[in-house]
Write a protein that holds these residues in place. Structure first.
Motif, PDB file in Angstrom:
ATOM      1  N   THR A   1     -62.644  89.468  34.017  1.00 47.60           N
ATOM      2  CA  THR A   1     -61.980  89.558  32.722  1.00 47.60           C
ATOM      3  C   THR A   1     -60.466  89.659  32.907  1.00 47.60           C
ATOM      4  N   PRO A   2     -59.683  88.823  32.227  1.00 43.19           N
ATOM      5  CA  PRO A   2     -60.157  87.689  31.449  1.00 43.19           C
ATOM      6  C   PRO A   2     -60.690  86.597  32.380  1.00 43.19           C
ATOM      7  N   LEU A   3     -61.715  85.935  31.928  1.00 41.83           N
ATOM      8  CA  LEU A   3     -62.376  84.886  32.719  1.00 41.83           C
ATOM      9  C   LEU A   3     -61.584  83.582  32.572  1.00 41.83           C
ATOM     10  N   ARG A   4     -61.112  83.040  33.707  1.00 44.20           N
ATOM     11  CA  ARG A   4     -60.350  81.778  33.659  1.00 44.20           C
ATOM     12  C   ARG A   4     -61.282  80.611  34.000  1.00 44.20           C
ATOM     13  N   ILE A   5     -61.332  79.642  33.080  1.00 47.90           N
ATOM     14  CA  ILE A   5     -62.285  78.533  33.207  1.00 47.90           C
ATOM     15  C   ILE A   5     -61.534  77.211  33.077  1.00 47.90           C
ATOM     16  N   VAL A   6     -61.840  76.269  33.956  1.00 43.71           N
ATOM     17  CA  VAL A   6     -61.330  74.899  33.824  1.00 43.71           C
ATOM     18  C   VAL A   6     -62.499  74.002  33.443  1.00 43.71           C
ATOM     19  N   ASP A   7     -62.356  73.252  32.359  1.00 45.13           N
ATOM     20  CA  ASP A   7     -63.408  72.329  31.893  1.00 45.13           C
ATOM     21  C   ASP A   7     -62.910  70.895  32.099  1.00 45.13           C
ATOM     22  N   LEU A   8     -63.568  70.175  33.005  1.00 49.82           N
ATOM     23  CA  LEU A   8     -63.137  68.814  33.371  1.00 49.82           C
ATOM     24  C   LEU A   8     -63.713  67.791  32.395  1.00 49.82           C
ATOM     25  N   GLY A   9     -62.886  66.867  31.913  1.00 55.43           N
ATOM     26  CA  GLY A   9     -63.382  65.854  30.959  1.00 55.43           C
ATOM     27  C   GLY A   9     -63.966  66.534  29.740  1.00 55.43           C
ATOM     28  N   ALA A  10     -63.152  67.403  29.140  1.00 54.16           N
ATOM     29  CA  ALA A  10     -63.658  68.329  28.106  1.00 54.16           C
ATOM     30  C   ALA A  10     -63.983  67.649  26.787  1.00 54.16           C
ATOM     31  N   GLY A  11     -63.452  66.440  26.563  1.00 57.28           N
ATOM     32  CA  GLY A  11     -63.757  65.723  25.323  1.00 57.28           C
ATOM     33  C   GLY A  11     -63.372  66.553  24.112  1.00 57.28           C
ATOM     34  N   THR A  12     -64.308  66.759  23.195  1.00 54.77           N
ATOM     35  CA  THR A  12     -63.994  67.491  21.961  1.00 54.77           C
ATOM     36  C   THR A  12     -64.324  68.979  22.073  1.00 54.77           C
ATOM     37  N   GLY A  13     -64.575  69.458  23.299  1.00 56.30           N
ATOM     38  CA  GLY A  13     -64.759  70.905  23.491  1.00 56.30           C
ATOM     39  C   GLY A  13     -66.205  71.377  23.410  1.00 56.30           C
ATOM     40  N   ALA A  14     -67.167  70.462  23.525  1.00 51.11           N
ATOM     41  CA  ALA A  14     -68.584  70.838  23.374  1.00 51.11           C
ATOM     42  C   ALA A  14     -69.034  71.841  24.430  1.00 51.11           C
ATOM     43  N   ASN A  15     -68.519  71.718  25.634  1.00 51.70           N
ATOM     44  CA  ASN A  15     -68.946  72.626  26.717  1.00 51.70           C
ATOM     45  C   ASN A  15     -68.513  74.059  26.396  1.00 51.70           C
ATOM     46  N   LEU A  16     -67.300  74.205  25.867  1.00 54.91           N
ATOM     47  CA  LEU A  16     -66.850  75.543  25.465  1.00 54.91           C
ATOM     48  C   LEU A  16     -67.769  76.087  24.363  1.00 54.91           C
TER      49      LEU A  16
ATOM     50  N   TRP B   1     -59.850  79.333  28.492  1.00 53.27           N
ATOM     51  CA  TRP B   1     -60.349  77.994  28.839  1.00 53.27           C
ATOM     52  C   TRP B   1     -59.179  77.017  28.947  1.00 53.27           C
ATOM     53  N   HIS B   2     -59.208  76.184  29.992  1.00 56.51           N
ATOM     54  CA  HIS B   2     -58.243  75.091  30.139  1.00 56.51           C
ATOM     55  C   HIS B   2     -59.040  73.810  29.981  1.00 56.51           C
ATOM     56  N   LEU B   3     -58.849  73.107  28.875  1.00 57.03           N
ATOM     57  CA  LEU B   3     -59.623  71.895  28.586  1.00 57.03           C
ATOM     58  C   LEU B   3     -58.835  70.684  29.068  1.00 57.03           C
ATOM     59  N   LEU B   4     -59.333  70.028  30.111  1.00 56.01           N
ATOM     60  CA  LEU B   4     -58.628  68.891  30.722  1.00 56.01           C
ATOM     61  C   LEU B   4     -59.273  67.581  30.286  1.00 56.01           C
ATOM     62  N   ASP B   5     -58.464  66.663  29.783  1.00 60.24           N
ATOM     63  CA  ASP B   5     -58.981  65.328  29.445  1.00 60.24           C
ATOM     64  C   ASP B   5     -57.816  64.349  29.419  1.00 60.24           C
ATOM     65  N   HIS B   6     -58.114  63.057  29.600  1.00 58.92           N
ATOM     66  CA  HIS B   6     -57.035  62.059  29.589  1.00 58.92           C
ATOM     67  C   HIS B   6     -56.939  61.347  28.239  1.00 58.92           C
ATOM     68  N   ALA B   7     -57.783  61.720  27.278  1.00 58.10           N
ATOM     69  CA  ALA B   7     -57.808  61.004  25.997  1.00 58.10           C
ATOM     70  C   ALA B   7     -57.152  61.870  24.907  1.00 58.10           C
ATOM     71  N   PRO B   8     -55.941  61.486  24.459  1.00 56.83           N
ATOM     72  CA  PRO B   8     -55.244  62.316  23.465  1.00 56.83           C
ATOM     73  C   PRO B   8     -56.033  62.459  22.159  1.00 56.83           C
ATOM     74  N   ASP B   9     -56.761  61.398  21.760  1.00 58.80           N
ATOM     75  CA  ASP B   9     -57.504  61.490  20.486  1.00 58.80           C
ATOM     76  C   ASP B   9     -58.620  62.530  20.602  1.00 58.80           C
ATOM     77  N   LEU B  10     -59.259  62.625  21.779  1.00 55.70           N
ATOM     78  CA  LEU B  10     -60.339  63.610  21.941  1.00 55.70           C
ATOM     79  C   LEU B  10     -59.769  65.027  22.011  1.00 55.70           C
ATOM     80  N   ILE B  11     -58.611  65.176  22.610  1.00 52.17           N
ATOM     81  CA  ILE B  11     -57.983  66.507  22.651  1.00 52.17           C
ATOM     82  C   ILE B  11     -57.622  66.952  21.224  1.00 52.17           C
ATOM     83  N   ALA B  12     -57.103  66.038  20.426  1.00 51.60           N
ATOM     84  CA  ALA B  12     -56.767  66.389  19.031  1.00 51.60           C
ATOM     85  C   ALA B  12     -58.033  66.775  18.264  1.00 51.60           C
TER      86      ALA B  12
END
Ligand SMILES: C[S@@+](CC[C@H](N)C(=O)[O-])C[C@H]1O[C@@H](n2cnc3c(N)ncnc32)[C@H](O)[C@@H]1O
Length: 278
Positions: free
Chosen positions: A36-51, A64-75
């Motif tokens: 705590t606090p738990l630091r998490i990296v989510d690869l290819g996070a898309g729209t955040g479903a894994n979170l 959570w650090h949500l990593l993705d290369h698609a700006p539309d999915l991050i938005a």
């Protein structure tokens, strides 16, 4: 090229949630309970479903650090996470959410993971995670990621990697050729070099064991029926298009197969994997 649409990710999210292996998820949560606090990296996070699927398993304070290369999915991730939370506040690079007593900070990171893993190492995470991502990448990427994760001493948990098994009911004479074409398409370069496809979990397991990790894996198949008609229809047409592109069926054969899939049920094999420093 990957080009995942937010509509496709929304359509599959309820089926993904049902398919995740709950026992393995509980083991991961037990392993991380003291952080705590738990630091998490989510690869290819898309729209955040894994979170959305796993945050409620984890301790009260999470970043959570949500990593993705698609700006539309991050938005879209930002929009959907605000909706999902009980309350949400915008902060410098992301959001501060409260959901069911969890305080969840989210940083959105626009990054091409095929070029750099700096977004992973800079966080010094307790957990590196991903959902429906690893069949897209190359064996070399997996090897590099396992080394990077081990250097941070982080645990690793990935869910819903395709395992190459699919069964459609009723059976159709074209099933074998369609499945072969789809598997060939899975090995196509998706931006990381020739993809590991349905061998993702085997390769991940080998790479993490080489890095000194213990591993545990469990099945997480999609079991789709009449209640999933929209997903089944899109899955059938996507699978058939991939088989045509691979050259195992002609366009009219694929069309015939897709039409026969109206009202069909199917089981699509996936696998979840947990790896932790041994
Ligand atoms: C099948 S989607 C899964 C999305 C999400 N994890 C989920 O479960 O809904 C694969 C994701 O990987 C992302 N992706 C693909 N190639 C990438 C790359 N080179 N760098 C970063 N993200 C990438 C896509 O943009 C997409 O969001």
């Amino acid at each position: 090229m990957t080009g995942f649409s937010a509509d496709w990710l929304s359509l599959r999210e309820p089926a993904d949630l049902r398919a995740r292996n709950a026992d393995l998820g509980a083991r991961v949560a037990g392993h991380l309970a003291g952080e705590t606090p738990l630091r998490i990296v989510d690869l290819g996070a898309g729209t955040g479903a894994n979170l959305r699927a796993s945050a409620l398993l984890f301790p009260q304070d999470q970043h959570w650090h949500l990593l993705d290369h698609a700006p539309d999915l991050i938005a879209e991730a930002r929009r959907q996470l605000v909706q999902w939370a009980d309350s949400a506040r915008t902060v410098a690079d992301g959001l501060e959410l409260v959901r069911d007593g969890r305080r969840i900070t989210v940083s959105f990171v626009l990054t091409d993971l095929s070029r750099s893993l700096a977004g992973v190492s800079s966080v010094v995470p307790h957990l590196v995670t991903a959902s429906a991502f690893f069949d897209l990448v190359s064996p070399l990427f997996i090897d590099a990621l396992a080394r990077e994760t081990a250097a941070a001493g982080a645990a690793f948990f990935t869910v819903l990697s395709c395992d190459g098994r699919d069964f459609w009911t009723p059976a159709h004479p074209g099933d074998g050729a369609i499945a072969a074409g789809f598997r060939a398409d899975q090995a196509r370069d998706k931006g990381f070099g020739p993809a590991v496809g349905h061998a993702a979990t085997d390769h991940l397991e080998r790479a993490f064991r080489l890095a000194g990790y213990a591993t545990d894996r469990a099945a997480s198949p999609w079991k789709l029926g009449p209640q999933d008609a929209g997903l089944v229809a899109m899955l059938a047409s996507g699978t058939a298009a991939a088989a045509v592109a691979s050259g195992t069926v002609t366009a009219p054969e694929a069309q015939d197969w897709v039409q026969a899939r109206a009202g069909a049920t199917c089981e699509i094999g996936h696998c979840d994997l947990f790896a932790w420093p041994g």
